[in-house]
Design a protein around this motif. Structure first.
Motif, PDB file in Angstrom:
ATOM      1  N   SER A 144      13.376  70.340  10.196  1.00 22.18           N
ATOM      2  CA  SER A 144      14.393  70.250  11.068  1.00 22.18           C
ATOM      3  C   SER A 144      15.562  68.868  10.423  1.00 22.18           C
ATOM      4  CB  SER A 144      13.761  69.668  12.232  1.00 22.18           C
ATOM      5  OG  SER A 144      13.157  68.388  12.150  1.00 22.18           O
ATOM      6  N   GLY A 145      15.086  68.562   9.370  1.00 22.62           N
ATOM      7  CA  GLY A 145      16.023  67.293   9.027  1.00 22.62           C
ATOM      8  C   GLY A 145      15.621  66.229   9.945  1.00 22.62           C
ATOM      9  N   PRO A 146      16.395  65.173  10.223  1.00 28.84           N
ATOM     10  CA  PRO A 146      16.435  64.073  10.984  1.00 28.84           C
ATOM     11  C   PRO A 146      16.118  64.471  12.425  1.00 28.84           C
ATOM     12  CG  PRO A 146      18.168  63.746   9.476  1.00 28.84           C
ATOM     13  CD  PRO A 146      17.888  65.047   9.460  1.00 28.84           C
ATOM     14  N   LYS A 147      15.519  63.685  13.008  1.00 22.94           N
ATOM     15  CA  LYS A 147      15.448  63.972  14.600  1.00 22.94           C
ATOM     16  C   LYS A 147      16.809  63.476  15.303  1.00 22.94           C
ATOM     17  CE  LYS A 147      10.189  63.198  14.645  1.00 22.94           C
ATOM     18  NZ  LYS A 147       9.492  62.199  15.408  1.00 22.94           N
ATOM     19  N   LEU A 148      17.011  64.260  16.573  1.00 24.08           N
ATOM     20  CA  LEU A 148      18.038  63.839  17.405  1.00 24.08           C
ATOM     21  C   LEU A 148      17.529  62.917  18.401  1.00 24.08           C
ATOM     22  CD1 LEU A 148      20.656  66.852  17.320  1.00 24.08           C
ATOM     23  CD2 LEU A 148      20.395  64.953  15.705  1.00 24.08           C
ATOM     24  N   ASP A 149      17.986  61.816  18.698  1.00 23.34           N
ATOM     25  CA  ASP A 149      17.528  60.909  19.798  1.00 23.34           C
ATOM     26  C   ASP A 149      18.615  60.092  20.261  1.00 23.34           C
ATOM     27  OD1 ASP A 149      15.638  59.542  21.590  1.00 23.34           O
ATOM     28  OD2 ASP A 149      14.121  59.264  19.946  1.00 23.34           O
ATOM     29  N   GLY A 150      18.346  58.759  21.101  1.00 26.42           N
ATOM     30  CA  GLY A 150      19.407  58.042  21.584  1.00 26.42           C
ATOM     31  C   GLY A 150      19.554  56.822  20.735  1.00 26.42           C
ATOM     32  N   PRO A 151      20.187  55.980  21.096  1.00 24.43           N
ATOM     33  CA  PRO A 151      20.447  54.700  20.369  1.00 24.43           C
ATOM     34  C   PRO A 151      19.168  53.763  20.283  1.00 24.43           C
ATOM     35  CG  PRO A 151      22.209  54.747  21.931  1.00 24.43           C
ATOM     36  CD  PRO A 151      21.268  56.042  22.256  1.00 24.43           C
TER      37      PRO A 151
END
Length: 468
Positions: A144-151
């Motif tokens: 997936s590569g890097p995860k997507l999250d918040g700041p």
């Protein structure tokens, strides 16, 4: 009579002159387990050429020229196993230790892995290339590569998303990298950002997988296109009659993730469960239960892992990352410890219900740095046993580690089952895994990318990373 004999001799002469089909590997007298139908095809020949299955046949009158022949009388053949939830992570100083985890997969018959987000994307692409080119032995890696999250995300390397423009940019960035799917995480992400990512990914036809913030209802995530749900916390939330109230309280800051668990467990009901299971099935949303890591982390206080054999194959830097979860478990009060035990039992009970309702399951171990005592390779076999112990039929556990993963990643035209024209990555087992799922570990040999590896070869892979 004489003419009949002459005709027979003539026919035999023609047959003997016919060119024999050439294959690289010929497996004979095998019991082939068809993971799609659940049937055992007895006494079959399997021909493998250039890494693909040329044929599966019971016609022993045909002869073949094979570079290598494997006699598999009394043995069982299954597709190579896939671990559908692993991690390579830990920062630059742990790159080499993560690379040394790769032989642990192949030593255990794992021929494919789904890497669910970390901070080593460029290295993973390098490993993918080396494995494909044959300069490195390893499973096929989907990432997936890097995860997507918040700041301020929990996991290093995560991409922060706060606006819809950032969601679109992040999804495009991952797509341009060439990731196989997108992984969402819930440590800091807002409700809106989470749903925007799903929306942008669905627009582009990119698969998604992940956790779910408790500010989002399960049906919202599923209907927005979440492709696979990692772990059972979020399924549990969907089965609660109080899901909306819990969601509202989390949004208002009146409740937390862990603080909601007892309330969710106390408010589940059969009708709401069925509604949730139907939702997952009808949207073809996969679920990765990760029972083995749940069993392991729930009982960190009670179980002494200091003499685990696999600690000899894990780098000291990765072992040091285990301490975070260990400290948390040891410092937890009695009420929290009991909640974790109750939650673990609830998850175990959910698995057969999900299967009965027709929800597609994936076998994933969640092995990697920071996940204490969940060892690459070995833990996938532990996950299969945990699924069966929970009530899943053996064939369904096998599907969760073979064809289901290929279907989720939309590569089942080549991977996931044993058919002519498909991948020749497979395991030859001494014993029947449909009688005892632990027999997935009774490996006689493995075929990976058109090469045969004996059990001795696989043991050498393990020993190659033993700490001196």
């Amino acid at each position: 009579m004489k003419s009949s004999v002459l005709l027979l001799l003539f026919a035999l002469a023609i047959y003997s002159c016919q060119p024999k089909e050439a294959v690289d590997i010929l497996i004979t007298h095998a019991e082939v387990i068809d993971v799609e139908s659940g049937e055992i095809l007895s006494d079959r020949m399997i021909g493998i050429k250039e890494g693909s299955i040329a044929f599966i046949s019971d016609d022993y009158s045909r002869k073949y020229n094979a570079t290598q022949t494997i006699e598999a009388d009394g043995k069982f053949v299954i597709p190579g196993l896939w671990d559908m939830h692993i991690h390579f992570r830990g920062g630059e100083e742990l790159i080499e230790e993560n690379k040394n985890l790769i032989p642990l997969f192949t030593a255990n018959g794992i021929t494919g892995v789904r890497e669910a987000g970390g901070d080593m994307t460029h290295q993973i692409f390098d490993w993918q290339k080396a494995i494909k080119e044959g300069t490195m032995i390893g499973p096929k890696i989907f990432t997936s590569g890097p995860k997507l999250d918040g700041p301020g995300a929990t996991w290093a390397g995560s991409i922060s998303v706060t606006t819809q423009a950032e969601a679109a940019k992040a999804v495009d960035s991952l797509a341009s990298m060439g990731v196989d799917f997108i992984k969402l995480y819930d440590s800091r992400i807002s409700r809106d950002a989470y749903l925007w990512i799903l929306e942008e990914a669905q627009k582009r036809g990119i698969k998604t997988s992940g956790h779910m913030p408790f500010t989002v209802m399960l049906n919202e995530a599923v209907e927005a296109g979440l492709g696979s749900i990692e772990h059972l916390y979020y399924v549990l939330k969907g089965t609660s009659a109080e899901e909306q109230e819990v969601t509202n309280d989390v949004i208002a800051g009146k409740a937390s993730f862990w603080g909601s668990m007892n309330r969710l467990m106390a408010s589940t009901g059969e009708a709401q469960e069925q509604t949730t299971f139907n939702l997952l099935r009808n949207h073809n949303t996969y679920v990765t239960p990760t029972l083995f890591i749940g069993n392991t982390l729930t009982y960190l206080k009670e179980v002494d892992h200091s003499n685990d054999e696999y600690l000899n194959y894990i780098g000291n830097g990765i072992i040091a990352t285990y301490q975070g979860r260990i400290r948390s478990a040891l410092s937890a009060n009695e009420a929290f410890t009991q909640m974790r035990i109750d939650l673990n039992n609830t998850f175990i009970n959910l698995v057969p219900k999900l299967h009965k309702a027709g929800v597609q399951l994936l076998a994933g171990s969640d092995c990697g740095a920071s996940n204490s005592y969940v060892y690459p390779g070995q833990s996938l076999h532990g996950e299969l046993k945990a699924l069966v112990d929970a009530g899943l039929p053996e064939i369904e556990a096998l599907k969760a580690a073979t064809i289901n993963g290929a279907k989720f990643l939309e590569v089942n035209d080549f991977y996931g089952s044993l058919k002519a024209g498909k991948s020749g990555d497979l395991l030859i087992l001494n014993d029947n895994p449909l009688e005892d799922i632990s027999n997935t570990q009774s490996i006689s040999s493995m075929v990976l990318q058109g090469k045969v590896y004996t059990k001795s070869d696989m043991d050498s892979m393990l020993e190659s990373v033993r700490k001196k």
